[in-house]
Design an enzyme around this catalytic site. Structure first.
Site, PDB file in Angstrom:
ATOM      1  N   LYS A   1      26.182  -4.524  -2.152  1.00  0.00           N
ATOM      2  CA  LYS A   1      27.613  -4.402  -2.203  1.00  0.00           C
ATOM      3  C   LYS A   1      28.375  -3.943  -1.173  1.00  0.00           C
ATOM      4  O   LYS A   1      29.144  -3.291  -0.908  1.00  0.00           O
ATOM      5  CB  LYS A   1      28.283  -3.528  -3.405  1.00  0.00           C
ATOM      6  CG  LYS A   1      28.101  -4.408  -4.927  1.00  0.00           C
ATOM      7  CD  LYS A   1      28.628  -3.218  -6.203  1.00  0.00           C
ATOM      8  CE  LYS A   1      27.231  -3.157  -6.969  1.00  0.00           C
ATOM      9  NZ  LYS A   1      27.673  -2.481  -7.738  1.00  0.00           N
TER      10      LYS A   1
ATOM     11  N   HIS B   1       4.838   5.563  11.244  1.00  0.00           N
ATOM     12  CA  HIS B   1       4.448   6.026  10.499  1.00  0.00           C
ATOM     13  C   HIS B   1       3.090   6.714   9.923  1.00  0.00           C
ATOM     14  O   HIS B   1       1.956   5.966   9.633  1.00  0.00           O
ATOM     15  CB  HIS B   1       3.780   4.223   9.764  1.00  0.00           C
ATOM     16  CG  HIS B   1       3.559   4.215   7.969  1.00  0.00           C
ATOM     17  ND1 HIS B   1       4.075   4.979   7.366  1.00  0.00           N
ATOM     18  CD2 HIS B   1       2.932   2.791   7.730  1.00  0.00           C
ATOM     19  CE1 HIS B   1       2.882   3.980   6.254  1.00  0.00           C
ATOM     20  NE2 HIS B   1       2.804   2.820   6.881  1.00  0.00           N
TER      21      HIS B   1
ATOM     22  N   ARG C   1       0.784  -1.603  -0.013  1.00  0.00           N
ATOM     23  CA  ARG C   1      -0.374  -0.237   0.074  1.00  0.00           C
ATOM     24  C   ARG C   1       0.348   1.122   0.107  1.00  0.00           C
ATOM     25  O   ARG C   1       0.432   1.906  -0.806  1.00  0.00           O
ATOM     26  CB  ARG C   1      -0.873  -0.164   1.376  1.00  0.00           C
ATOM     27  CG  ARG C   1      -2.549  -0.926   1.272  1.00  0.00           C
ATOM     28  CD  ARG C   1      -2.441  -1.725   2.350  1.00  0.00           C
ATOM     29  NE  ARG C   1      -1.676  -1.770   2.685  1.00  0.00           N
ATOM     30  CZ  ARG C   1      -1.718  -4.102   2.002  1.00  0.00           C
ATOM     31  NH1 ARG C   1      -2.793  -3.964   1.673  1.00  0.00           N
ATOM     32  NH2 ARG C   1      -0.841  -4.093   2.986  1.00  0.00           N
TER      33      ARG C   1
HETATM   34  N1   CP Z   1       0.251   0.057   5.832  1.00  0.00           N
HETATM   35  C1   CP Z   1       0.628  -0.670   5.281  1.00  0.00           C
HETATM   36  O1   CP Z   1       1.921   0.594   5.906  1.00  0.00           O
HETATM   37  O2   CP Z   1       0.714  -1.670   4.498  1.00  0.00           O
HETATM   38  P1   CP Z   1       2.478  -1.599   3.626  1.00  0.00           P
HETATM   39  O3   CP Z   1       2.674  -2.751   4.296  1.00  0.00           O
HETATM   40  O4   CP Z   1       1.447  -2.657   2.408  1.00  0.00           O
HETATM   41  O5   CP Z   1       2.738  -0.712   3.284  1.00  0.00           O
END
Ligand code: CP
Length: 309
Positions: free
Chosen positions: A87, A136, A58
């Site tokens: 490397k 995130h 995503r």
């Molecule tokens: N929600 C999310 O970060 O999904 P992915 O790990 O698929 O990017």
């Protein structure tokens, strides 16, 4: 209000205020209404460097789709084994190289602190696409946007964050972001996967939190369940993972005890924690999140690249 994202790094959601987030969401709405030729001028001639050192579906694809939707293009390292990282090239030199070709970078890395380090190294803006179990931020932006689009408000909503609250980076960004919007938050996890102490003390006095182990006990009270996957890959010992695997499962029987308008969110990917039977119910909003993800990321890139839209 001047654009608070222009030319900025996006490393932690804590660096953005409620009004900054509202500015982003307003821009996301606004971009949807633009004529196609105006929308595709927002990143015309600009290049996004996609550096993903951990798997993703995503985040990577929605960043790429978002960039293409506003007229930009992307180049990427998505398989570290095919880059010079294999490397022995370090993150510093890789970031310096990629930034010499692009206008901004989105980085996913298994190490906490990697995105902040990349932002210090790079002169071009860096977006954190997920840093270990730390944060995130763009996931939280789209999670909050989803709740606002689906419910109109977050104030006083009862939101349960369920599952792996120790290693799930989306949980940390979401809690820091939600602290601006005054919900009541129920943290539901096995004792081994409770929210990390440093976050609990950081959030003290900023958001109404309570800790639980039994989801069924509180489900009738909730407006939103934010389900998370147990992050197998982050456990130092797989014996510990086996102890908590499958602790929580959302199915239609559990949801029948909740409110009719109870909303189920998940940052995805899921494994076994939401049964497929839930997908066709009005509770399931996790695929709406993936759609909003592209919208919010297109707005974020546009605001980083353009002082005014
Ligand atoms: N929600 C999310 O970060 O999904 P992915 O790990 O698929 O990017």
């Amino acid at each position: 209000m001047t654009n608070p994202f222009f030319n900025r790094d996006v490393i932690s959601i804590r660096e953005f205020s409620k009004s900054d987030l509202e500015y982003l969401f307003k821009t996301a709405d606004q971009i949807q209404t633009l004529q196609p030729n105006r929308r595709s001028s927002l990143a015309d001639g600009r290049l996004l460097g996609v550096m993903f050192f951990e798997p993703s579906t995503r985040t990577r694809l929605s960043f790429e789709a978002a960039m293409l939707s506003i007229g930009g293009q992307t180049i990427s390292i998505i398989e570290p084994k095919t880059s010079s990282t294999e490397k022995g090239e370090n993150l510093h030199d890789t970031v310096k190289t990629v930034e010499s070709y692009v206008d901004l970078i989105v980085l996913r890395h298994r190490m906490e602190g990697a995105a902040r380090y990349a932002a210090q190294v790079a002169e071009k803006p860096v977006i954190n696409g997920g840093s270990g179990s730390e944060e995130h931020p763009t996931q939280a932006m789209l999670d909050i946007y989803t709740i606002l689009k689906e419910r109109g408000t977050i104030s006083d909503l009862k939101i349960a964050l369920v599952g792996d609250l120790k290693y799930g980076r989306t949980v940390y960004s979401l809690l820091y972001g939600l602290a601006n919007f005054n919900p009541r938050v129920f943290l539901v996890s096995p004792p081994e996967l409770r929210l990390r102490e440093e976050a609990l003390s950081d959030l003290e006095g900023k958001i109404n939190l309570s800790q639980h182990t039994d989801l069924e006990e509180i489900v009738s009270d909730l407006d939103v369940i934010y389900m998370t996957r147990i992050q197998k890959e982050r456990f130092p010992d797989l014996v510990e993972y086996e102890k908590v695997r499958g602790t929580y499962v959302i199915d239609n029987q559990l949801l029948s005890k909740g409110r009719e308008d109870l909303m189920v969110l998940h940052p995805l990917p899921r494994t076994t924690e939401i049964k497929p039977e839930v997908d066709s119910t009005p509770h399931a909003k996790y695929f709406n999140q993936t759609i909003y993800g592209k919208t919010v990321r297109a707005a974020l890139i546009s605001l980083i690249l353009n002082k005014e839209i």
